[in-house]
Design a protein around this motif. Structure first.
Motif, PDB file in Angstrom:
ATOM      1  N   SER A   1       0.827  -1.205   0.000  1.00 62.01           N
ATOM      2  CA  SER A   1       0.000   0.000   0.000  1.00 62.01           C
ATOM      3  C   SER A   1       0.863   1.258   0.000  1.00 62.01           C
ATOM      4  O   SER A   1       0.703   2.143  -0.855  1.00 62.01           O
ATOM      5  CB  SER A   1      -0.932  -0.004   1.210  1.00 62.01           C
ATOM      6  N   SER A   2       1.803   1.352   0.922  1.00 63.56           N
ATOM      7  CA  SER A   2       2.657   2.544   0.996  1.00 63.56           C
ATOM      8  C   SER A   2       3.591   2.622  -0.203  1.00 63.56           C
ATOM      9  O   SER A   2       3.846   3.724  -0.732  1.00 63.56           O
ATOM     10  CB  SER A   2       3.460   2.534   2.294  1.00 63.56           C
ATOM     11  N   ALA A   3       4.094   1.477  -0.660  1.00 61.79           N
ATOM     12  CA  ALA A   3       5.003   1.471  -1.821  1.00 61.79           C
ATOM     13  C   ALA A   3       4.279   1.947  -3.074  1.00 61.79           C
ATOM     14  O   ALA A   3       4.829   2.715  -3.870  1.00 61.79           O
ATOM     15  CB  ALA A   3       5.577   0.075  -2.030  1.00 61.79           C
ATOM     16  N   THR A   4       3.051   1.514  -3.258  1.00 61.91           N
ATOM     17  CA  THR A   4       2.276   1.926  -4.430  1.00 61.91           C
ATOM     18  C   THR A   4       1.934   3.410  -4.351  1.00 61.91           C
ATOM     19  O   THR A   4       2.000   4.121  -5.365  1.00 61.91           O
ATOM     20  CB  THR A   4       0.994   1.084  -4.552  1.00 61.91           C
ATOM     21  N   LYS A   5       1.594   3.868  -3.179  1.00 61.90           N
ATOM     22  CA  LYS A   5       1.283   5.293  -3.022  1.00 61.90           C
ATOM     23  C   LYS A   5       2.487   6.153  -3.379  1.00 61.90           C
ATOM     24  O   LYS A   5       2.357   7.184  -4.054  1.00 61.90           O
ATOM     25  CB  LYS A   5       0.825   5.579  -1.593  1.00 61.90           C
ATOM     26  N   ARG A   6       3.662   5.742  -2.941  1.00 60.94           N
ATOM     27  CA  ARG A   6       4.871   6.503  -3.277  1.00 60.94           C
ATOM     28  C   ARG A   6       5.133   6.474  -4.780  1.00 60.94           C
ATOM     29  O   ARG A   6       5.478   7.500  -5.392  1.00 60.94           O
ATOM     30  CB  ARG A   6       6.081   5.936  -2.531  1.00 60.94           C
ATOM     31  N   ALA A   7       4.955   5.312  -5.394  1.00 57.33           N
ATOM     32  CA  ALA A   7       5.287   5.161  -6.810  1.00 57.33           C
ATOM     33  C   ALA A   7       4.347   5.935  -7.720  1.00 57.33           C
ATOM     34  O   ALA A   7       4.760   6.408  -8.792  1.00 57.33           O
ATOM     35  CB  ALA A   7       5.274   3.679  -7.190  1.00 57.33           C
ATOM     36  N   CYS A   8       3.096   6.080  -7.321  1.00 52.96           N
ATOM     37  CA  CYS A   8       2.123   6.729  -8.209  1.00 52.96           C
ATOM     38  C   CYS A   8       1.809   8.156  -7.791  1.00 52.96           C
ATOM     39  O   CYS A   8       0.872   8.768  -8.324  1.00 52.96           O
ATOM     40  CB  CYS A   8       0.837   5.905  -8.296  1.00 52.96           C
ATOM     41  N   GLY A   9       2.551   8.707  -6.831  1.00 47.97           N
ATOM     42  CA  GLY A   9       2.326  10.087  -6.425  1.00 47.97           C
ATOM     43  C   GLY A   9       0.989  10.305  -5.767  1.00 47.97           C
ATOM     44  O   GLY A   9       0.357  11.350  -5.929  1.00 47.97           O
ATOM     45  N   TYR A  10       0.554   9.316  -5.018  1.00 53.91           N
ATOM     46  CA  TYR A  10      -0.761   9.368  -4.380  1.00 53.91           C
ATOM     47  C   TYR A  10      -0.832  10.507  -3.365  1.00 53.91           C
ATOM     48  O   TYR A  10       0.080  10.715  -2.572  1.00 53.91           O
ATOM     49  CB  TYR A  10      -1.042   8.040  -3.680  1.00 53.91           C
ATOM     50  N   ILE A  11      -1.921  11.225  -3.399  1.00 56.18           N
ATOM     51  CA  ILE A  11      -2.183  12.306  -2.453  1.00 56.18           C
ATOM     52  C   ILE A  11      -3.452  11.956  -1.686  1.00 56.18           C
ATOM     53  O   ILE A  11      -4.460  11.570  -2.279  1.00 56.18           O
ATOM     54  CB  ILE A  11      -2.378  13.659  -3.168  1.00 56.18           C
ATOM     55  N   GLU A  12      -3.415  12.065  -0.367  1.00 53.28           N
ATOM     56  CA  GLU A  12      -4.618  11.800   0.419  1.00 53.28           C
ATOM     57  C   GLU A  12      -5.736  12.720  -0.045  1.00 53.28           C
ATOM     58  O   GLU A  12      -5.507  13.894  -0.360  1.00 53.28           O
ATOM     59  CB  GLU A  12      -4.345  12.027   1.906  1.00 53.28           C
ATOM     60  N   PRO A  13      -6.963  12.200  -0.116  1.00 50.94           N
ATOM     61  CA  PRO A  13      -8.087  12.998  -0.661  1.00 50.94           C
ATOM     62  C   PRO A  13      -8.229  14.368  -0.018  1.00 50.94           C
ATOM     63  O   PRO A  13      -8.542  15.355  -0.697  1.00 50.94           O
ATOM     64  CB  PRO A  13      -9.303  12.109  -0.361  1.00 50.94           C
ATOM     65  N   GLU A  14      -7.992  14.476   1.290  1.00 50.40           N
ATOM     66  CA  GLU A  14      -8.176  15.776   1.951  1.00 50.40           C
ATOM     67  C   GLU A  14      -7.114  16.792   1.546  1.00 50.40           C
ATOM     68  O   GLU A  14      -7.297  18.001   1.728  1.00 50.40           O
ATOM     69  CB  GLU A  14      -8.156  15.603   3.479  1.00 50.40           C
ATOM     70  N   ASN A  15      -5.993  16.313   0.963  1.00 54.00           N
ATOM     71  CA  ASN A  15      -4.933  17.226   0.522  1.00 54.00           C
ATOM     72  C   ASN A  15      -4.894  17.400  -0.992  1.00 54.00           C
ATOM     73  O   ASN A  15      -4.031  18.098  -1.513  1.00 54.00           O
ATOM     74  CB  ASN A  15      -3.566  16.699   0.994  1.00 54.00           C
ATOM     75  N   GLU A  16      -5.820  16.744  -1.666  1.00 49.54           N
ATOM     76  CA  GLU A  16      -5.803  16.739  -3.126  1.00 49.54           C
ATOM     77  C   GLU A  16      -5.890  18.143  -3.707  1.00 49.54           C
ATOM     78  O   GLU A  16      -5.198  18.481  -4.671  1.00 49.54           O
ATOM     79  CB  GLU A  16      -6.966  15.887  -3.645  1.00 49.54           C
ATOM     80  N   LYS A  17      -6.727  19.003  -3.129  1.00 47.32           N
ATOM     81  CA  LYS A  17      -6.937  20.333  -3.699  1.00 47.32           C
ATOM     82  C   LYS A  17      -5.689  21.207  -3.591  1.00 47.32           C
ATOM     83  O   LYS A  17      -5.542  22.183  -4.321  1.00 47.32           O
ATOM     84  CB  LYS A  17      -8.117  21.019  -3.003  1.00 47.32           C
ATOM     85  N   ASN A  18      -4.801  20.858  -2.677  1.00 43.36           N
ATOM     86  CA  ASN A  18      -3.578  21.634  -2.502  1.00 43.36           C
ATOM     87  C   ASN A  18      -2.435  21.142  -3.385  1.00 43.36           C
ATOM     88  O   ASN A  18      -1.345  21.708  -3.333  1.00 43.36           O
ATOM     89  CB  ASN A  18      -3.141  21.604  -1.030  1.00 43.36           C
ATOM     90  N   ARG A  19      -2.701  20.091  -4.149  1.00 44.93           N
ATOM     91  CA  ARG A  19      -1.647  19.554  -5.015  1.00 44.93           C
ATOM     92  C   ARG A  19      -2.262  19.137  -6.342  1.00 44.93           C
ATOM     93  O   ARG A  19      -2.223  17.981  -6.740  1.00 44.93           O
ATOM     94  CB  ARG A  19      -0.999  18.346  -4.323  1.00 44.93           C
ATOM     95  N   SER A  20      -2.842  20.079  -7.027  1.00 36.96           N
ATOM     96  CA  SER A  20      -3.511  19.801  -8.289  1.00 36.96           C
ATOM     97  C   SER A  20      -2.495  19.692  -9.419  1.00 36.96           C
ATOM     98  O   SER A  20      -1.325  20.064  -9.271  1.00 36.96           O
ATOM     99  CB  SER A  20      -4.508  20.917  -8.613  1.00 36.96           C
ATOM    100  N   VAL A  21      -2.946  19.193 -10.561  1.00 39.93           N
ATOM    101  CA  VAL A  21      -2.091  19.111 -11.738  1.00 39.93           C
ATOM    102  C   VAL A  21      -1.653  20.500 -12.165  1.00 39.93           C
ATOM    103  O   VAL A  21      -0.510  20.718 -12.595  1.00 39.93           O
ATOM    104  CB  VAL A  21      -2.828  18.398 -12.888  1.00 39.93           C
ATOM    105  N   THR A  22      -2.556  21.481 -12.016  1.00 34.90           N
ATOM    106  CA  THR A  22      -2.214  22.862 -12.374  1.00 34.90           C
ATOM    107  C   THR A  22      -1.043  23.365 -11.550  1.00 34.90           C
ATOM    108  O   THR A  22      -0.102  23.986 -12.083  1.00 34.90           O
ATOM    109  CB  THR A  22      -3.433  23.783 -12.160  1.00 34.90           C
ATOM    110  N   SER A  23      -1.069  23.080 -10.246  1.00 36.06           N
ATOM    111  CA  SER A  23       0.028  23.527  -9.395  1.00 36.06           C
ATOM    112  C   SER A  23       1.322  22.798  -9.738  1.00 36.06           C
ATOM    113  O   SER A  23       2.410  23.378  -9.659  1.00 36.06           O
ATOM    114  CB  SER A  23      -0.322  23.305  -7.919  1.00 36.06           C
ATOM    115  N   MET A  24       1.218  21.563 -10.149  1.00 36.38           N
ATOM    116  CA  MET A  24       2.404  20.801 -10.552  1.00 36.38           C
ATOM    117  C   MET A  24       3.030  21.417 -11.811  1.00 36.38           C
ATOM    118  O   MET A  24       4.247  21.522 -11.927  1.00 36.38           O
ATOM    119  CB  MET A  24       2.031  19.334 -10.787  1.00 36.38           C
ATOM    120  N   ILE A  25       2.178  21.829 -12.747  1.00 40.80           N
ATOM    121  CA  ILE A  25       2.678  22.450 -13.980  1.00 40.80           C
ATOM    122  C   ILE A  25       3.343  23.798 -13.661  1.00 40.80           C
ATOM    123  O   ILE A  25       4.374  24.154 -14.245  1.00 40.80           O
ATOM    124  CB  ILE A  25       1.528  22.621 -14.983  1.00 40.80           C
ATOM    125  N   GLN A  26       2.760  24.519 -12.729  1.00 40.69           N
ATOM    126  CA  GLN A  26       3.364  25.792 -12.325  1.00 40.69           C
ATOM    127  C   GLN A  26       4.747  25.575 -11.722  1.00 40.69           C
ATOM    128  O   GLN A  26       5.677  26.349 -11.983  1.00 40.69           O
ATOM    129  CB  GLN A  26       2.443  26.502 -11.333  1.00 40.69           C
TER     130      GLN A  26
END
Length: 481
Positions: free
Chosen positions: A68-93
């Motif tokens: 579970s933790s290994a897969t989360k690290r590999a796929c850049g998993y973000i906990e749902p409650e923090n998702e809005k603070n790490r959007s694709v738009t912010s990643m592109i910025q």
């Protein structure tokens, strides 16, 4: 062999009725042709029922496991409650500031755009049984009941047919294919005492026959085959309950392992060392073998993974020597950690559950309720997680981990007897994508190792390529060659 039903006369009458109604006298699956009437199961169907665990199916074991933790690290998993603070738009910025995407961030972006739209690669006049990419994704091979191998070049994102290869000594259908890791050969199997090996480049009509068993043995078949990492050996799963290893340098079968009480439907190497083997059979058991300690005269597995209630149709390794998947006629995929083998009690319960099945997945359209909607696990089931929602009927349907490069292996994907491709989230067990586009059973599926595209091979004769579309249409397009 299928286990003898508890009520054999009722089961036979039910099957005959279904066959007459559906005109399906010739609708055999991979394992129908050549079956004998010998029942080799050691348990009587009139014996005691398997023990059922009181624990409801949940994610507890999965969440506590390292995968579970290994897969989360590999796929850049973000906990749902923090998702809005790490959007694709912010990643592109962040990238515009000179911070390149990490591999996990690339996977996270890729996982937003899962395949959802099918383009028709080919339409054959017979059932398609196989469709798989090469390890580098530059080639695709397909096989169907027309006894032809179709080889496509996929380097430019298109599917350009390189050649059509006439196969040799094929009975019923080509059942499995495999690319050699060195990129030079394709091996294929059928109802035959030998595998066949043909070159990818040059004259593919010159094919080598790799004999595994004497011709006078009777009906023989390799249901599943895979190359070793050095391309020297081929591992095969056979209908006589054995695993075979063919050594191409010695030009002979060098190892025969009597591994299961019934057909062996699938085999896999655990990792690139090619020393640890996985096998799954109609006895419902997945077995783990270590060649370094193997005595062929008295073969003993390292351990057994038990918990399915019907035969296993496919085994897929995560490639790390630790985790694997099994697809089963009990309508489930199970995720396993080989550090947690099953007890003798668990093995016994699986054997009992399998022998007490009174339906035939090849013919019956009604799946027993205790299989499709179970609320409990067999006692002794050591699987990490169980995934349900797809249908396993008619044939040996396959499942896989999604690629590491584009998804971080976050997903499990499988064919389906109802003409779907089903994608599960490994971390939650939820179905995240149901791909509808085929009119019949999808037997084989293959995700490109480096692109977000997925191949499906169906009994409607269609080879489909699934990609992401912002506006998926209902009409299916066709590739132009």
């Amino acid at each position: 062999m299928d286990p003898t039903p508890r009520h054999p006369h009722m089961s036979i009458l039910r099957t005959l009725q279904l066959l007459i109604q559906r005109g399906a006298w010739e609708r055999w699956d991979d394992s129908t042709a050549g079956r004998s009437n010998n029942n080799r199961n050691e348990y009587s169907p009139s014996g005691p029922q398997p023990k059922i665990s009181a624990n409801l199916l949940d994610k507890t074991k999965l969440e506590e496991n390292e995968i579970s933790s290994a897969t989360k690290r590999a796929c850049g998993y973000i906990e749902p409650e923090n998702e809005k603070n790490r959007s694709v738009t912010s990643m592109i910025q962040q990238r515009e500031l000179g911070l390149a995407f990490s591999s996990s961030e690339k996977c996270r972006i890729g996982n937003i755009f899962l395949p959802n739209y099918m383009t028709k690669v080919a339409q054959y006049n017979s059932r398609a049984f196989c469709g798989s990419y090469s390890a580098d994704g530059k080639l695709l091979v397909t096989a169907s009941q027309d006894n032809l191998l179709h080889l496509y070049n996929t380097e430019d994102g298109e599917f350009r047919e390189m050649k059509t290869i006439d196969t040799q000594n094929v009975s019923w259908s080509i059942l499995d294919t495999a690319f050699s890791p060195d990129g030079k050969y394709i091996a294929y199997s059928s109802w035959s005492e030998a595998l066949s090996l043909c070159p990818i480049y040059g004259d593919s009509s010159v094919q080598e026959s790799l004999t595994l068993t004497p011709a006078d043995m009777g009906r023989f078949c390799i249901f599943s085959l895979v190359f070793s990492s050095d391309s020297r050996e081929i591992l095969g799963a056979a209908n006589d309950g054995c695993l075979y290893i063919y050594d191409r340098e010695c030009h002979q079968s060098t190892i025969k392992i009597k591994g299961h009480a019934d057909d062996v439907n699938s085999v896999a190497f655990a990792d690139n060392t090619s020393q640890i083997l996985y096998s799954g059979g109609d006895d419902g058991l997945c077995k783990v073998w270590d060649r370094r300690t193997l005595n062929e005269a008295d073969p003993r597995e390292v351990g057994v993974l038990a918990g399915h209630m019907d035969g296993i149709t496919y085994v897929d390794s995560r490639g790390d020597g630790r985790y694997l998947l099994t697809n089963s006629k009990d309508q489930s995929i199970k995720l396993w950690d080989v550090r947690a083998f099953s007890s003798k009690e668990g093995e016994t319960n699986t054997r009992k559950a399998v022998v007490n099945q009174d339906w035939d997945y090849r013919w019956h359209t009604h799946i027993p309720k205790q299989l499709y909607t179970p609320k409990t696990l067999l006692e002794g089931d050591t699987s990490v997680m169980t995934y349900k929602g797809h249908i396993v009927v008619q044939t040996l349907i396959r499942c896989h981990f999604s690629p590491a490069a584009t998804t971080g292996q976050r997903y499990i994907y499988t064919g389906c007897g109802h003409g779907r491709v089903v994608i599960y989230d490994l971390l939650t067990g939820e179905i995240v994508q149901e791909l509808h586009g085929h009119e019949s059973c999808v037997r084989d599926v293959s995700w490109h190792p480096y692109h977000q595209e997925l191949i499906s091979a169906s009994w409607d004769g269609v080879i489909g390529c699934w990609r992401y579309s912002s506006f998926p249409q209902r009409n299916i397009e066709e590739f132009e060659y």
